[in-house]
Design a protein around this motif. Structure first.
Motif, PDB file in Angstrom:
ATOM      1  N   LEU A   1       8.739  20.150  -0.194  1.00 40.50           N
ATOM      2  CA  LEU A   1       7.387  19.826   0.258  1.00 40.50           C
ATOM      3  C   LEU A   1       6.460  19.578  -0.924  1.00 40.50           C
ATOM      4  N   LEU A   2       6.675  20.326  -2.010  1.00 48.82           N
ATOM      5  CA  LEU A   2       5.877  20.124  -3.216  1.00 48.82           C
ATOM      6  C   LEU A   2       6.105  18.723  -3.788  1.00 48.82           C
ATOM      7  N   GLY A   3       7.362  18.293  -3.809  1.00 49.92           N
ATOM      8  CA  GLY A   3       7.669  16.950  -4.297  1.00 49.92           C
ATOM      9  C   GLY A   3       6.995  15.881  -3.450  1.00 49.92           C
ATOM     10  N   GLN A   4       7.035  16.039  -2.120  1.00 51.02           N
ATOM     11  CA  GLN A   4       6.376  15.085  -1.229  1.00 51.02           C
ATOM     12  C   GLN A   4       4.866  15.058  -1.488  1.00 51.02           C
ATOM     13  N   HIS A   5       4.299  16.239  -1.648  1.00 48.46           N
ATOM     14  CA  HIS A   5       2.854  16.371  -1.860  1.00 48.46           C
ATOM     15  C   HIS A   5       2.435  15.657  -3.142  1.00 48.46           C
ATOM     16  N   LEU A   6       3.142  15.942  -4.226  1.00 52.05           N
ATOM     17  CA  LEU A   6       2.796  15.358  -5.516  1.00 52.05           C
ATOM     18  C   LEU A   6       3.015  13.845  -5.531  1.00 52.05           C
ATOM     19  N   LEU A   7       4.050  13.379  -4.831  1.00 52.75           N
ATOM     20  CA  LEU A   7       4.322  11.939  -4.780  1.00 52.75           C
ATOM     21  C   LEU A   7       3.179  11.197  -4.103  1.00 52.75           C
ATOM     22  N   ILE A   8       2.717  11.724  -2.979  1.00 48.49           N
ATOM     23  CA  ILE A   8       1.614  11.083  -2.249  1.00 48.49           C
ATOM     24  C   ILE A   8       0.376  11.005  -3.132  1.00 48.49           C
ATOM     25  N   VAL A   9       0.041  12.124  -3.778  1.00 43.45           N
ATOM     26  CA  VAL A   9      -1.157  12.165  -4.626  1.00 43.45           C
ATOM     27  C   VAL A   9      -1.001  11.252  -5.839  1.00 43.45           C
ATOM     28  N   ALA A  10       0.166  11.288  -6.477  1.00 42.96           N
ATOM     29  CA  ALA A  10       0.388  10.476  -7.678  1.00 42.96           C
ATOM     30  C   ALA A  10       0.281   8.985  -7.380  1.00 42.96           C
ATOM     31  N   VAL A  11       0.874   8.542  -6.270  1.00 44.58           N
ATOM     32  CA  VAL A  11       0.815   7.116  -5.912  1.00 44.58           C
ATOM     33  C   VAL A  11      -0.619   6.707  -5.608  1.00 44.58           C
ATOM     34  N   ALA A  12      -1.331   7.537  -4.832  1.00 47.11           N
ATOM     35  CA  ALA A  12      -2.702   7.206  -4.449  1.00 47.11           C
ATOM     36  C   ALA A  12      -3.624   7.144  -5.663  1.00 47.11           C
ATOM     37  N   VAL A  13      -3.547   8.158  -6.519  1.00 50.72           N
ATOM     38  CA  VAL A  13      -4.419   8.186  -7.704  1.00 50.72           C
ATOM     39  C   VAL A  13      -4.014   7.089  -8.694  1.00 50.72           C
ATOM     40  N   GLY A  14      -2.711   6.850  -8.843  1.00 52.82           N
ATOM     41  CA  GLY A  14      -2.259   5.792  -9.735  1.00 52.82           C
ATOM     42  C   GLY A  14      -2.800   4.433  -9.322  1.00 52.82           C
ATOM     43  N   LEU A  15      -2.728   4.131  -8.027  1.00 57.96           N
ATOM     44  CA  LEU A  15      -3.276   2.862  -7.531  1.00 57.96           C
ATOM     45  C   LEU A  15      -4.788   2.815  -7.694  1.00 57.96           C
ATOM     46  N   ALA A  16      -5.439   3.969  -7.495  1.00 58.14           N
ATOM     47  CA  ALA A  16      -6.899   4.021  -7.637  1.00 58.14           C
ATOM     48  C   ALA A  16      -7.316   3.764  -9.081  1.00 58.14           C
ATOM     49  N   ILE A  17      -6.529   4.243 -10.045  1.00 54.16           N
ATOM     50  CA  ILE A  17      -6.828   3.972 -11.455  1.00 54.16           C
ATOM     51  C   ILE A  17      -6.694   2.485 -11.747  1.00 54.16           C
ATOM     52  N   LEU A  18      -5.636   1.862 -11.218  1.00 52.15           N
ATOM     53  CA  LEU A  18      -5.389   0.442 -11.474  1.00 52.15           C
ATOM     54  C   LEU A  18      -6.495  -0.443 -10.907  1.00 52.15           C
ATOM     55  N   THR A  19      -7.153   0.019  -9.851  1.00 54.38           N
ATOM     56  CA  THR A  19      -8.237  -0.779  -9.259  1.00 54.38           C
ATOM     57  C   THR A  19      -9.614  -0.270  -9.673  1.00 54.38           C
ATOM     58  N   GLY A  20      -9.784   1.051  -9.710  1.00 48.84           N
ATOM     59  CA  GLY A  20     -11.102   1.629  -9.962  1.00 48.84           C
ATOM     60  C   GLY A  20     -11.617   1.386 -11.364  1.00 48.84           C
ATOM     61  N   VAL A  21     -10.753   1.501 -12.366  1.00 50.28           N
ATOM     62  CA  VAL A  21     -11.191   1.292 -13.755  1.00 50.28           C
ATOM     63  C   VAL A  21     -11.642  -0.151 -13.981  1.00 50.28           C
ATOM     64  N   PRO A  22     -10.854  -1.171 -13.578  1.00 50.90           N
ATOM     65  CA  PRO A  22     -11.339  -2.547 -13.748  1.00 50.90           C
ATOM     66  C   PRO A  22     -12.639  -2.819 -12.982  1.00 50.90           C
ATOM     67  N   VAL A  23     -12.753  -2.268 -11.767  1.00 53.40           N
ATOM     68  CA  VAL A  23     -13.989  -2.474 -11.000  1.00 53.40           C
ATOM     69  C   VAL A  23     -15.163  -1.822 -11.717  1.00 53.40           C
ATOM     70  N   GLY A  24     -14.957  -0.606 -12.217  1.00 49.97           N
ATOM     71  CA  GLY A  24     -16.026   0.081 -12.941  1.00 49.97           C
ATOM     72  C   GLY A  24     -16.473  -0.677 -14.172  1.00 49.97           C
ATOM     73  N   ILE A  25     -15.509  -1.254 -14.881  1.00 48.11           N
ATOM     74  CA  ILE A  25     -15.839  -2.054 -16.059  1.00 48.11           C
ATOM     75  C   ILE A  25     -16.607  -3.308 -15.656  1.00 48.11           C
ATOM     76  N   ALA A  26     -16.148  -3.955 -14.584  1.00 50.67           N
ATOM     77  CA  ALA A  26     -16.755  -5.223 -14.155  1.00 50.67           C
ATOM     78  C   ALA A  26     -18.203  -5.056 -13.718  1.00 50.67           C
ATOM     79  N   ILE A  27     -18.524  -3.937 -13.065  1.00 52.85           N
ATOM     80  CA  ILE A  27     -19.880  -3.757 -12.525  1.00 52.85           C
ATOM     81  C   ILE A  27     -20.799  -3.015 -13.491  1.00 52.85           C
ATOM     82  N   SER A  28     -20.271  -2.594 -14.640  1.00 51.55           N
ATOM     83  CA  SER A  28     -21.070  -1.755 -15.548  1.00 51.55           C
ATOM     84  C   SER A  28     -22.307  -2.479 -16.084  1.00 51.55           C
ATOM     85  N   GLN A  29     -22.236  -3.795 -16.236  1.00 49.95           N
ATOM     86  CA  GLN A  29     -23.366  -4.552 -16.768  1.00 49.95           C
ATOM     87  C   GLN A  29     -24.142  -5.309 -15.685  1.00 49.95           C
ATOM     88  N   HIS A  30     -23.890  -4.955 -14.427  1.00 52.53           N
ATOM     89  CA  HIS A  30     -24.594  -5.613 -13.312  1.00 52.53           C
ATOM     90  C   HIS A  30     -25.170  -4.535 -12.391  1.00 52.53           C
TER      91      HIS A  30
END
Length: 229
Positions: free
Chosen positions: A17-46
């Motif tokens: 269950l721990l492995g399942q839990h960590l996998l779900i969180v890791a995938v979600a946060v990993g995808l959020a980093i790939l999208t959130g960081v570029p979006v944050g950079i793009a809107i920083s000067q607007h």
């Protein structure tokens, strides 16, 4: 003691269950980093776009997790993924956006303009300036957002067990259904421990990724504050 005995006796199940839990969180946060960081950079000067994007991300954070999981069921059922890991990952991905985008755009927009001017004066392109100057300085604050998103999602992922995503939340659900305090406490304790461990691990990664010059400046600033108090 009963809870500890339960954890020791069911180590295999809890590890699964721990492995399942960590996998779900890791995938979600990993995808959020790939999208959130570029979006944050793009809107920083607007500023206007930044306000709208952060407001939308803030609204997502206010939606109760049980309600968001419930809303995903009829929508994703149309493509055959109404329950399970997919809606759980999507929900946690959405919850991760605000801290990552907000910290990224704050870090980039607060960089000293003199540093940008110096980089431009050295002939750096926009990409070179971002990669060699701005992102290294912004790393500590960006990583703080990632740490926050990870810790929040480790807790929220427990509720994903209600839609068949598995994870440590299954122990809590069974404990409630069977009036078994041992299972309930075991799930809660393990989730708390991995949240703390993840926070410390990401903090160590944050220090590793932070340029040495910035770490030395923080130490020097801390010593100056101590000397003046």
């Amino acid at each position: 003691m009963e809870t500890l005995s339960f954890i020791l006796e069911n180590g295999g199940l809890i590890s699964l269950l721990l492995g399942q839990h960590l996998l779900i969180v890791a995938v979600a946060v990993g995808l959020a980093i790939l999208t959130g960081v570029p979006v944050g950079i793009a809107i920083s000067q607007h500023p206007r776009t930044r306000r709208w994007v952060l407001a939308f991300a803030a609204v997502l954070m206010t939606i109760p997790s049980a309600a968001l999981f419930g809303l995903m069921i009829p929508v994703l059922s149309l493509i055959g993924y109404g329950i399970g890991v997919v809606p759980a990952v999507i929900a946690l991905f959405l919850y991760s956006q605000l801290p990552i985008i907000r910290n990224t755009t704050t870090a980039i927009s607060n960089i000293d303009p003199a540093l940008r001017e110096a980089a431009i004066g050295m002939g750096m392109s926009t990409w070179q300036r971002l990669r060699k100057v701005e992102l290294p300085i912004a790393v500590p604050l960006i990583m703080a957002g990632v740490r926050m998103a990870t810790v929040i999602n480790i807790g929220i992922a427990a509720i994903a067990a209600y839609i068949g995503a598995g994870g440590l939340g299954s122990l809590i659900i069974r404990g409630i259904a069977q009036s078994d305090t041992r299972q309930l406490l075991a799930g809660a304790i393990v989730i708390s421990v991995i949240a703390i461990a993840a926070d410390y691990a990401l903090y160590a990664l944050q220090r590793l990724l932070t340029p040495k010059g910035l770490n030395k400046n923080k130490v020097a600033t801390g010593r100056m504050k101590e000397a003046t108090t």
